[in-house]
Design a protein around this motif. Structure first.
Motif, PDB file in Angstrom:
ATOM      1  N   TYR A   1       4.929   1.014 -11.990  1.00  0.00           N
ATOM      2  CA  TYR A   1       3.924   2.074 -12.125  1.00  0.00           C
ATOM      3  C   TYR A   1       4.247   2.848 -13.397  1.00  0.00           C
ATOM      4  CZ  TYR A   1       0.808   5.942 -10.894  1.00  0.00           C
ATOM      5  OH  TYR A   1      -0.200   6.889 -10.896  1.00  0.00           O
ATOM      6  N   ASP A   2       3.358   2.673 -14.397  1.00  0.00           N
ATOM      7  CA  ASP A   2       3.643   3.234 -15.711  1.00  0.00           C
ATOM      8  C   ASP A   2       2.363   3.790 -16.311  1.00  0.00           C
ATOM      9  OD1 ASP A   2       5.194   3.786 -18.052  1.00  0.00           O
ATOM     10  OD2 ASP A   2       4.353   1.985 -18.979  1.00  0.00           O
ATOM     11  N   GLU A   3       2.405   5.059 -16.709  1.00  0.00           N
ATOM     12  CA  GLU A   3       1.260   5.719 -17.349  1.00  0.00           C
ATOM     13  C   GLU A   3      -0.019   5.531 -16.538  1.00  0.00           C
ATOM     14  OE1 GLU A   3       1.166   4.233 -21.361  1.00  0.00           O
ATOM     15  OE2 GLU A   3       2.729   5.629 -22.000  1.00  0.00           O
ATOM     16  N   CYS A   4       0.111   5.793 -15.228  1.00  0.00           N
ATOM     17  CA  CYS A   4      -1.003   5.730 -14.273  1.00  0.00           C
ATOM     18  C   CYS A   4      -1.571   4.319 -14.123  1.00  0.00           C
ATOM     19  CB  CYS A   4      -2.131   6.694 -14.667  1.00  0.00           C
ATOM     20  SG  CYS A   4      -1.660   8.431 -14.499  1.00  0.00           S
ATOM     21  N   MET A   5      -0.779   3.318 -14.439  1.00  0.00           N
ATOM     22  CA  MET A   5      -1.209   1.926 -14.216  1.00  0.00           C
ATOM     23  C   MET A   5      -0.227   1.224 -13.284  1.00  0.00           C
ATOM     24  SD  MET A   5      -2.660   0.593 -17.908  1.00  0.00           S
ATOM     25  CE  MET A   5      -1.325   1.282 -18.892  1.00  0.00           C
ATOM     26  N   VAL A   6      -0.784   0.506 -12.296  1.00  0.00           N
ATOM     27  CA  VAL A   6       0.015  -0.333 -11.416  1.00  0.00           C
ATOM     28  C   VAL A   6       0.050  -1.723 -12.032  1.00  0.00           C
ATOM     29  CG1 VAL A   6       0.322  -1.211  -9.077  1.00  0.00           C
ATOM     30  CG2 VAL A   6      -0.798   1.008  -9.447  1.00  0.00           C
ATOM     31  N   ILE A   7       1.251  -2.266 -12.213  1.00  0.00           N
ATOM     32  CA  ILE A   7       1.419  -3.542 -12.924  1.00  0.00           C
ATOM     33  C   ILE A   7       2.062  -4.554 -11.990  1.00  0.00           C
ATOM     34  CG2 ILE A   7       2.429  -4.668 -14.953  1.00  0.00           C
ATOM     35  CD1 ILE A   7       2.647  -1.766 -16.163  1.00  0.00           C
ATOM     36  N   ILE A   8       1.374  -5.690 -11.810  1.00  0.00           N
ATOM     37  CA  ILE A   8       1.857  -6.759 -10.927  1.00  0.00           C
ATOM     38  C   ILE A   8       1.765  -8.081 -11.666  1.00  0.00           C
ATOM     39  CG2 ILE A   8       1.435  -8.023  -8.775  1.00  0.00           C
ATOM     40  CD1 ILE A   8       0.275  -5.523  -7.583  1.00  0.00           C
ATOM     41  N   GLN A   9       2.770  -8.927 -11.495  1.00  0.00           N
ATOM     42  CA  GLN A   9       2.726 -10.286 -12.042  1.00  0.00           C
ATOM     43  C   GLN A   9       2.093 -11.211 -11.005  1.00  0.00           C
ATOM     44  OE1 GLN A   9       3.455 -10.922 -15.219  1.00  0.00           O
ATOM     45  NE2 GLN A   9       3.971  -8.745 -15.443  1.00  0.00           N
ATOM     46  N   VAL A  10       0.999 -11.830 -11.385  1.00  0.00           N
ATOM     47  CA  VAL A  10       0.258 -12.696 -10.471  1.00  0.00           C
ATOM     48  C   VAL A  10       0.556 -14.152 -10.806  1.00  0.00           C
ATOM     49  CG1 VAL A  10      -2.018 -13.359  -9.600  1.00  0.00           C
ATOM     50  CG2 VAL A  10      -1.582 -10.979 -10.286  1.00  0.00           C
ATOM     51  N   PRO A  11       1.145 -14.906  -9.886  1.00  0.00           N
ATOM     52  CA  PRO A  11       1.415 -16.328 -10.156  1.00  0.00           C
ATOM     53  C   PRO A  11       0.137 -17.147 -10.026  1.00  0.00           C
ATOM     54  CG  PRO A  11       2.074 -15.792  -7.921  1.00  0.00           C
ATOM     55  CD  PRO A  11       1.608 -14.503  -8.540  1.00  0.00           C
ATOM     56  N   TRP A  12       0.154 -18.337 -10.603  1.00  0.00           N
ATOM     57  CA  TRP A  12      -0.983 -19.256 -10.444  1.00  0.00           C
ATOM     58  C   TRP A  12      -0.899 -19.868  -9.044  1.00  0.00           C
ATOM     59  CZ3 TRP A  12      -5.575 -20.129 -12.156  1.00  0.00           C
ATOM     60  CH2 TRP A  12      -6.223 -21.342 -11.904  1.00  0.00           C
ATOM     61  N   PRO A  13      -1.943 -19.736  -8.245  1.00  0.00           N
ATOM     62  CA  PRO A  13      -1.908 -20.289  -6.892  1.00  0.00           C
ATOM     63  C   PRO A  13      -1.950 -21.807  -6.915  1.00  0.00           C
ATOM     64  CG  PRO A  13      -4.093 -19.431  -7.390  1.00  0.00           C
ATOM     65  CD  PRO A  13      -3.217 -19.073  -8.556  1.00  0.00           C
ATOM     66  N   ASN A  14      -1.726 -22.407  -5.767  1.00  0.00           N
ATOM     67  CA  ASN A  14      -1.727 -23.872  -5.677  1.00  0.00           C
ATOM     68  C   ASN A  14      -3.112 -24.450  -5.918  1.00  0.00           C
ATOM     69  OD1 ASN A  14       1.021 -23.985  -5.106  1.00  0.00           O
ATOM     70  ND2 ASN A  14       0.681 -23.706  -2.903  1.00  0.00           N
ATOM     71  N   SER A  15      -4.134 -23.655  -5.669  1.00  0.00           N
ATOM     72  CA  SER A  15      -5.503 -24.106  -5.908  1.00  0.00           C
ATOM     73  C   SER A  15      -6.160 -23.142  -6.891  1.00  0.00           C
ATOM     74  CB  SER A  15      -6.288 -24.125  -4.591  1.00  0.00           C
ATOM     75  OG  SER A  15      -6.465 -22.802  -4.113  1.00  0.00           O
ATOM     76  N   SER A  16      -7.437 -23.378  -7.164  1.00  0.00           N
ATOM     77  CA  SER A  16      -8.164 -22.494  -8.072  1.00  0.00           C
ATOM     78  C   SER A  16      -8.723 -21.272  -7.352  1.00  0.00           C
ATOM     79  CB  SER A  16      -9.299 -23.268  -8.759  1.00  0.00           C
ATOM     80  OG  SER A  16      -8.772 -24.294  -9.583  1.00  0.00           O
ATOM     81  N   ASN A  17      -8.365 -21.087  -6.089  1.00  0.00           N
ATOM     82  CA  ASN A  17      -8.849 -19.933  -5.350  1.00  0.00           C
ATOM     83  C   ASN A  17      -8.215 -18.654  -5.891  1.00  0.00           C
ATOM     84  OD1 ASN A  17     -10.383 -21.518  -3.592  1.00  0.00           O
ATOM     85  ND2 ASN A  17      -8.619 -21.881  -2.256  1.00  0.00           N
ATOM     86  N   PRO A  18      -8.922 -17.529  -5.777  1.00  0.00           N
ATOM     87  CA  PRO A  18      -8.344 -16.281  -6.279  1.00  0.00           C
ATOM     88  C   PRO A  18      -7.188 -15.798  -5.413  1.00  0.00           C
ATOM     89  CG  PRO A  18     -10.457 -15.877  -5.197  1.00  0.00           C
ATOM     90  CD  PRO A  18     -10.308 -17.360  -5.299  1.00  0.00           C
ATOM     91  N   SER A  19      -6.328 -15.000  -6.019  1.00  0.00           N
ATOM     92  CA  SER A  19      -5.243 -14.347  -5.298  1.00  0.00           C
ATOM     93  C   SER A  19      -5.745 -13.009  -4.766  1.00  0.00           C
ATOM     94  CB  SER A  19      -4.047 -14.110  -6.227  1.00  0.00           C
ATOM     95  OG  SER A  19      -3.547 -15.323  -6.740  1.00  0.00           O
ATOM     96  N   LEU A  20      -5.386 -12.684  -3.518  1.00  0.00           N
ATOM     97  CA  LEU A  20      -5.794 -11.420  -2.908  1.00  0.00           C
ATOM     98  C   LEU A  20      -4.670 -10.398  -3.068  1.00  0.00           C
ATOM     99  CD1 LEU A  20      -7.486 -12.701   0.371  1.00  0.00           C
ATOM    100  CD2 LEU A  20      -8.577 -12.062  -1.793  1.00  0.00           C
ATOM    101  N   ILE A  21      -4.953  -9.320  -3.786  1.00  0.00           N
ATOM    102  CA  ILE A  21      -3.962  -8.280  -4.032  1.00  0.00           C
ATOM    103  C   ILE A  21      -4.364  -7.026  -3.261  1.00  0.00           C
ATOM    104  CG2 ILE A  21      -2.758  -6.918  -5.769  1.00  0.00           C
ATOM    105  CD1 ILE A  21      -3.478  -8.987  -7.833  1.00  0.00           C
ATOM    106  N   ASP A  22      -3.454  -6.515  -2.455  1.00  0.00           N
ATOM    107  CA  ASP A  22      -3.688  -5.286  -1.704  1.00  0.00           C
ATOM    108  C   ASP A  22      -2.830  -4.168  -2.278  1.00  0.00           C
ATOM    109  OD1 ASP A  22      -5.513  -6.178   0.418  1.00  0.00           O
ATOM    110  OD2 ASP A  22      -3.834  -7.455   1.038  1.00  0.00           O
ATOM    111  N   TYR A  23      -3.482  -3.042  -2.550  1.00  0.00           N
ATOM    112  CA  TYR A  23      -2.793  -1.829  -2.987  1.00  0.00           C
ATOM    113  C   TYR A  23      -2.853  -0.846  -1.826  1.00  0.00           C
ATOM    114  CZ  TYR A  23      -3.563  -3.951  -7.585  1.00  0.00           C
ATOM    115  OH  TYR A  23      -3.599  -4.819  -8.654  1.00  0.00           O
ATOM    116  N   LEU A  24      -1.714  -0.488  -1.264  1.00  0.00           N
ATOM    117  CA  LEU A  24      -1.649   0.378  -0.093  1.00  0.00           C
ATOM    118  C   LEU A  24      -1.135   1.759  -0.478  1.00  0.00           C
ATOM    119  CD1 LEU A  24      -0.992  -2.749   0.806  1.00  0.00           C
ATOM    120  CD2 LEU A  24      -0.673  -1.691   3.034  1.00  0.00           C
ATOM    121  N   PHE A  25      -1.888   2.773  -0.061  1.00  0.00           N
ATOM    122  CA  PHE A  25      -1.542   4.156  -0.430  1.00  0.00           C
ATOM    123  C   PHE A  25      -1.195   4.967   0.813  1.00  0.00           C
ATOM    124  CE2 PHE A  25      -4.235   2.515  -3.786  1.00  0.00           C
ATOM    125  CZ  PHE A  25      -3.554   2.898  -4.934  1.00  0.00           C
TER     126      PHE A  25
END
Length: 778
Positions: free
Chosen positions: A754-778
């Motif tokens: 968390y830097d300068e009001c930005m949440v930064i996550i490294q997203v790996p390439w999934p096994n398929s071309s389907n999108p990755s689901l990212i949840d941000y919990l507050f």
């Protein structure tokens, strides 16, 4: 059907229709003078479809094949226009008076005034066998040029050679006008009625700059393999000129060279087609797998030839979904070789340039074609040309075609009823063949920048080039052309799209990833909304750059709409006024994107009638950027981004890697050196219900079109969470006014910064071309 137009549609309040009319000797829009000194032979007829437009014609003293008449004088009103600077290509031009217009102008928009004059569109169209354009006249007259292209086709009374439309929004102005003309002519379909081919969502490689005419199967194979091995697998392979069987008229076809001894620049242009089948280079390909009775050709023993090559290419490189090949509208540059076995009837016709075309830029292709003639198939047999060519291509597994050298017909129409009738016959035959063999949309149209094609040839074709070729160097020899020509290319594409994007999905052409301006080009292609393809030489790639465009499965992060210039530069000159920065906008599913490009340094010169360097204007320029630069309501109407009530936007700069929070009308200054750029992802900030958390997705910031990675966005006030579906891999950033307590990818907790009001996550390439689901919990 004609569009339903209302005051709300046109954005004009407090007016009484008709908005545009001819009153005495003046064209008036909303009570304001537009054109003065209108001659008495000019006739205006209100549109039956809308109160905001009228059709314009005239009565002549005698029947002729070409008329040039004044429709009034334009004085002191800023305009932007699109004109043909080459036979094949159009570009942007601005001015204030009738004398500032260029010849072969295809569209003019007059700027609105603060006092109530609306934007006014002047759109030359076709009427019967005649086609129109605009040009400068005497004493600031706007002249309408109406021509059939054949001395045997004459007329004297016209009522709908020009359409004039008024409105308070320049983007809706053009769209509404095209809808009216679509209903009036019934000869084309709007882009919104069609589906572009699947190649628009794939990374592609074209063979042209890699091989020119020397393209061969082994080279294509090595080119694809190199891209796959480098992590940028193509989904499209476009085999450009060099695969066909051709010859000069004086060539002995028994030598079996099939024109492949003609490989110097332009030497192929006088050649003519001698076979529908591929030349010996591809015909002699032998598959190491032998014959495949289930593949293209089905049981014909196709263990060799183009069919075997296409089959092997797709089998080996699984991301390759599409293989396209190039051909000219008339078969080849010089048409067909007459009286050749297996080909339809053809006759060599001597092309003739109209007075307007004689004022366009000198062009090698035009010179060669005019000097050597075109082996033209008669219009009544054009279906034989396309059936012979396309049925063979389909049988060997080809998925579509790039149809080039399209605007040739107007030069050879004298004996065929004129340019409109000849075009109708050819486009009807081409459309029928594309529907039969290439799913109705498997075409890239090229060298097609003229209203004949747009109004008559786009019933099915839904993808086309919107700029001149990508020139890696200046063909005229100017060493500075390596740079200033790149700025020209972007301006061509951006402004032409305002006109052409109503008919065809804009294609900004290929480029080379190792070119000195490669990043400049890549940035524009990333947000163009069109296909992204390169013409790199085999083994010569900038993979670091390409991976900002291409995902590991060969797909791209394409915008939802097509890029257009922002309002504040529509009527400016981003090539040689020394001050204007090209700004283009587009929309992703949940974000806008704003591209800024310093293109100053060269362009069209009226005196020399060519594009040339203007280095005195090539210096740093500054512009202001704002969330209001994004046309949130003028993009994809199927899924518009709601900004109603939004008080804050997160603006992320790709190159500066900087986040700026901006109010809707707040402006941010950007300064760019020549041929530099910045891309800004513009994201509406939402307050998570029940909390004080402000949140806005940015996207994968390692990708040029960062916001294009966001597939879905869901706010959950009960769980105090936000879910973002992300397509791709790399560094995902979002703006968040508060640090989340945890983050998950596909249900698994992951580390984040968390830097300068930005949440930064490294997203790996999934096994398929389907999108990755990212949840941000507050």
């Amino acid at each position: 059907m004609a569009p339903s137009l209302t005051k709300e549609n046109s954005g004009i309040a407090g007016i009484k229709p008709p908005l545009i009319s001819l009153q005495g000797a003046e064209f008036v829009a909303n009570g304001h003078l537009v054109l003065s000194d209108v001659p008495p032979n000019v006739v205006a007829t209100p549109s039956a479809a809308t109160a905001y437009g009228c059709f314009v014609g005239f009565d002549a003293d005698e029947a002729k094949s070409r008329h040039v008449v004044s429709i009034g004088k334009l004085k002191g009103i800023r305009f932007m226009s699109i004109f043909r600077f080459k036979v094949w290509w159009t570009t942007h031009w601005v001015g204030d008076n009738g004398r500032d217009l260029e010849n072969e102008t295809q569209m003019v928009i007059l700027e609105k005034s603060d006092s109530g004059r609306p934007y006014v569109l002047l759109l030359p169209i076709v009427e019967g066998p005649f086609r129109s354009s605009l040009q400068p006249g005497e004493d600031d007259s706007v002249d309408l040029c109406v021509e059939s292209g054949s001395t045997k086709v004459a007329g004297e009374n016209f009522r709908s050679s020009l359409y004039i439309h008024a409105g308070d929004d320049p983007y809706r102005l053009v769209k509404e006008a095209m809808g009216v003309v679509r209903a009036h002519l019934g000869t084309f379909k709007l882009l919104e009625e069609k589906t572009p081919p699947g190649i628009v969502d794939k990374f592609g490689w074209c063979t042209w700059d890699a091989f020119y005419l020397k393209v061969h199967p082994q080279g294509v194979w090595e080119g694809v393999k190199g891209l796959v091995d480098g992590g940028c697998p193509p989904g499209l392979v476009l085999i450009d000129d060099g695969w066909q069987s051709i010859s000069h008229d004086d060539d002995d076809p028994t030598t079996d060279q099939e024109g492949m001894n003609r490989t110097a620049a332009g030497e192929q242009m006088p050649c003519r087609l001698i076979k529908f089948k591929e030349n010996y280079k591809f015909r002699d390909y032998v598959s190491p797998k032998g014959s495949d009775p289930t593949g293209p050709g089905k049981g014909k023993g196709k263990g060799k030839g183009m069919g075997a090559f296409v089959r092997d290419l797709k089998d080996e490189f699984r991301t390759v979904d599409y293989v396209y090949v190039w051909h000219a509208l008339c078969g080849y540059w010089g048409g067909l070789r007459p009286k050749y076995p297996g080909l339809p009837e053809s006759n060599v016709i001597a092309p003739k340039l109209s007075p307007g075309l004689k004022l366009t830029m000198e062009d090698l292709a035009v010179d060669k074609i005019v000097n050597n003639g075109v082996g033209l198939v008669p219009p009544e047999k054009a279906d034989e040309l396309y059936e012979g060519l396309h049925s063979h291509l389909e049988s060997v597994g080809i998925d579509g075609v790039k149809v080039d050298v399209i605007h040739l017909l107007e030069m050879v129409c004298e004996e065929y009823g004129g340019r409109v009738e000849l075009a109708k016959a050819y486009y009807k035959a081409l459309t029928a063949s594309v529907k039969k063999h290439f799913k109705g949309n498997g075409v890239i149209a090229s060298m097609e920048h003229c209203n004949d094609f747009m109004l008559l040839g786009t019933e099915a074709i839904s993808l086309g080039r919107v700029g001149d070729d990508f020139w890696c160097t200046d063909p005229s020899g100017d060493p500075n052309g390596t740079f200033w020509l790149q700025g020209c290319h972007m301006v061509h594409c951006a402004y032409n799209s305002l006109w052409m994007g109503n008919f065809i999905h804009p294609d900004w052409d290929m480029f080379q990833s190792t070119h000195p301006c490669a990043v400049f080009h890549a940035a524009s292609r990333a947000i163009s909304g069109g296909p992204i393809y390169i013409s790199d030489s085999v083994g010569k790639h900038n993979f670091e750059l390409l991976k900002t465009l291409v995902l590991p499965d060969g797909s791209i992060l394409r915008c939802q709409y097509y890029a257009l210039p922002t309002r504040d530069c529509l009527f400016q000159d981003p090539l040689h006024d020394g001050t204007t920065m090209l700004k283009i906008w587009n929309l992703n599913k949940f974000t806008g994107v704003l591209g800024t490009f310093n293109c100053q340094g060269g362009g069209w010169c009226r005196e020399t009638r060519r594009n040339q360097c203007a280095s005195q204007y090539s210096h740093a320029v500054t512009a202001m950027a704002s969330p209001k630069d994004i046309e949130w309501r003028n993009g994809n109407t199927n899924s518009p981004i709601s900004i109603e009530g939004v008080q804050l936007f997160a603006m992320y700069m790709f190159k500066a890697k900087k986040l700026v929070l901006s109010k809707p009308s707040q402006k941010t200054g950007i300064s760019l050196d020549p041929f530099d750029f910045e891309l800004m992802t513009v994201s509406p900030v939402t307050v998570l219900a029940g909390t004080s958390v402000q949140f806005a997705p940015i996207g994968l910031v390692n990708m040029l079109n960062s916001g294009g990675a966001i597939e879905t966005l869901t706010f959950d006030g009960e769980e105090n969470s936000v879910r973002v579906a992300v397509k791709g891999t790399g560094e995902m950033r979002v703006f968040s006014s508060e640090k989340p307590r945890s983050c998950r990818i596909n249900g698994e907790d992951v580390a984040f910064a968390y830097d300068e009001c930005m949440v930064i996550i490294q997203v790996p390439w999934p096994n398929s071309s389907n999108p990755s689901l990212i949840d941000y919990l507050f």
